[in-house]
Scaffold this active site. Structure first.
Site, mmCIF file in Angstrom:
data_model
loop_
_atom_site.group_PDB
_atom_site.id
_atom_site.type_symbol
_atom_site.label_atom_id
_atom_site.label_comp_id
_atom_site.label_asym_id
_atom_site.label_seq_id
_atom_site.Cartn_x
_atom_site.Cartn_y
_atom_site.Cartn_z
ATOM 1 N N CYS A 193 0.831 -1.209 0.000
ATOM 2 C CA CYS A 193 0.000 0.000 0.000
ATOM 3 C C CYS A 193 0.866 1.259 0.000
ATOM 4 C CB CYS A 193 -1.002 -0.044 1.160
ATOM 5 S SG CYS A 193 -2.488 0.905 0.763
ATOM 6 N N HIS A 212 -3.657 -4.990 0.331
ATOM 7 C CA HIS A 212 -3.062 -5.572 1.545
ATOM 8 C C HIS A 212 -3.125 -7.089 1.482
ATOM 9 C CE1 HIS A 212 -2.832 -1.864 4.073
ATOM 10 N NE2 HIS A 212 -3.741 -1.460 3.203
ATOM 11 N N GLU A 218 -1.588 -9.161 3.247
ATOM 12 C CA GLU A 218 -1.443 -9.752 4.590
ATOM 13 C C GLU A 218 -2.786 -10.145 5.210
ATOM 14 O OE1 GLU A 218 -0.910 -6.611 3.781
ATOM 15 O OE2 GLU A 218 -1.491 -5.194 5.345
#
Ligand code: GLN
Length: 543
Positions: free
Chosen positions: A383, A509, A511
């Protein structure tokens, strides 16, 4: 009324006892016995969601597929269960009051006085039952944020009292407490637990199960004492001893038979023993790594590890997938300069530049990226990390010294990252970013396509700014490849470099989607690249 069974989890004595991990671990065991389980979290603060909170206040803000900005515990739920959560899984006092006040303004209460009981508690109740009423789940675990006895938790505990009464054997309450060890006395102490259960009893809730956090094993005598004082069965006093890793907790809870006690109390069959082979294999590899890599995590909230919770966990999953221990070096972006970066990055096999907001630490992130780009060190930008990679390339390769994001410098002549069209007129800050899952087409033949092994993906977003397509041609000619594009909005979602062994920046993102069962391919391949780099360095030294 729904057929689902409800488990309420409260906490006492202190915060940070790990209600989220206990809830996720219990859910994992029940899931592994064949039940379909979900977990929801009710947070007693006035923010409508944690999206407007600083990470120092509340740790990471976790984003769901449907674009809810939620508590980081939802990340644990997804990582443990491998089932996506949604807006319905996280509710705050702010949201409850907003709903009730909006209804009041519409005149829905027909002239009555609107009160905490029954109107606020009815709205809490409605939301507590929503996922159960969907018919998708056998068991709903509801975690109540905060600590019993807090003023702001009262309406939640009151709702649990009402629901336990209404649902009878279809509901139970688990209370998580602390049994501290007093070194001076050489003893574990049960008094804080007794007091905490009393506080709960004063509010009309008798816990069915006590989970006792402790540094040392609880003797049977001690369990009996707790049981006697707190009106629970001895087998319902569950020890939760400090663990090396959160991923140990499901097995520790299995050993303590928490799942069995829960199912018996809910009158549900035990079905089969929990199927935990994959989980055990994961733990085995986690504890016995064959290699080690050192990865620098460059961010500005590094004093608080919870601020990058999902990234941290994604590295643990990726480490296991590569049978290596990922040693994270947390590096403060404000402390990095062109002059000290070589020193700070000495011995690192890869660098991740973290997400973030605002201009604090930006120049350090840009220095970090220049260094890893020029020195062929594997790089993953997430990001804001991706946006910084674009800014760095603009400044140092394309020669636009003032290249910047308009978030940091609204006057720049080279706004290489700028605000999305749809964002320009938005005045409200809460819940107005580009949020949740969006599709992305990965360009064939790119490194990113190899990483994913497919060209159509969906990833979760949380940002306002974007790559400025006006500069796309310049970037492409200079060797930065747009490797992923949003098909509907033509937004650049992934960039990579032609002349670099592993340099990828993503606007989304990744993750948030990494779980024990499905480690995220970007993290897995990034760790692999770092591992190869570390071997290469060793070889170089050996020659
Ligand atoms: N501040 C940047 C934006 O709003 C990046 C956000 C982030 O890293 N999540 O676009």
């Amino acid at each position: 009324m729904s057929q689902a069974k409800y488990i309420f989890v409260t906490g006492g004595v202190t915060s940070s006892l790990g209600k989220g991990i206990i809830s996720a671990s219990l859910a994992k065991l029940l899931q592994a016995r064949g039940y379909s389980v979900t977990i929801q979290k009710f947070d007693p603060y006035i923010n409508v969601d944690p999206g407007t909170m600083n990470p120092y206040e509340h740790g990471e803000c976790y984003v769901t597929d449907d674009g809810a900005e939620t508590d980081l515990d939802l990340g644990h739920y997804e990582r443990f269960l491998n089932v996506p959560t949604s807006q319905a899984n996280n509710v705050t006092t702010g949201l409850i009051y907003q709903t009730v006040i909006n209804k009041e303004r519409e005149g829905a209460y027909l002239g009555r006085t609107v009160q905490v009981i029954p109107h606020i508690t009815d709205e809490i109740k409605r939301r507590m039952m929503l996922l159960g009423d969907s018919g998708q789940f056998d068991i709903i675990i509801t975690e109540i944020g905060g600590t019993v006895g807090d003023i702001e938790s009262l309406p939640y505990v009151e709702t649990v009292r009402q629901l336990k009464w209404e649902l009878g054997h279809s509901a139970l309450a688990i209370h998580l407490t602390l049994v501290p060890y007093l070194a001076a006395a050489g003893e574990l102490k049960t008094k804080p637990t007794q007091h905490s259960v009393k506080a709960l009893l004063e509010l009309g809730v008798q816990p069915d199960i006590l989970v006792c956090r402790t540094e040392r094993s609880l003797s049977n005598d001690l369990k009996r004492k707790v049981a006697l004082f707190c009106n629970v069965n001895v087998n319902a006093v569950i020890e939760s001893i400090d663990a090396d890793s959160i991923y140990d907790v499901p097995l520790l809870m299995y050993k303590e038979q928490l799942d069995k006690v829960v199912l018996k109390k809910l009158n549900l069959p035990l079905q089969h023993e929990p199927e935990l082979e994959q989980w055990k294999t994961f733990l085995g590899k986690l504890k016995n790594p064959v290699n080690e890599v050192r990865i620098g995590l460059v961010g500005k909230y590094i004093e608080l590890k919870d601020a990058y919770k999902s990234i941290n966990e994604a590295f643990i999953h990726a480490g296991v997938a590569n049978e290596c221990h990922v040693k994270l070096d947390w590096i403060h972006s404000e402390k990095i300069t062109d002059d000290n970066v070589a020193n700070k990055f000495d011995g690192l096999n890869g660098v991740l530049v973290a997400p973030g907001f605002g201009d604090r630490g930006i120049e350090g992130k840009i220095s970090a990226i220049k260094y890893v780009r020029e020195n062929n060190i594997p790089f993953l930008g997430v990001c804001l990390g991706m946006q910084c990679a674009v800014i760095e390339y603009g400044r140092n390769v394309l020669g636009w010294k003032d290249a910047h994001s308009t978030e940091m410098n609204s006057e720049t002549k080279h706004p290489v990252i700028h605000m999305m069209e749809g964002q320009k007129d938005i005045k409200h800050k809460g819940g107005t970013m580009r949020l949740g899952e969006y599709p992305c087409n990965i360009v064939k033949g790119t490194k990113t396509a190899t990483v994913y092994g497919k060209t159509k993906i969906g990833e979760r977003h949380r940002h306002r700014y974007e790559f400025n397509n006006k500069y796309l041609k310049d970037y492409e000619e200079a060797g930065m490849i747009p490797a992923g594009v949003n098909p509907d909005l033509n937004l650049i979602e992934v960039i990579e470099l032609k002349n670099h062994p592993w340099f990828i920046g993503v606007q989304y993102h990744p993750e948030y989607k990494s779980t024990v069962e499905n480690p995220h391919p970007l993290f897995v391949k990034f760790v692999r690249a770092a591992l190869e780099k570390s071997k290469y360095v060793e070889k170089e030294i050996a020659v």
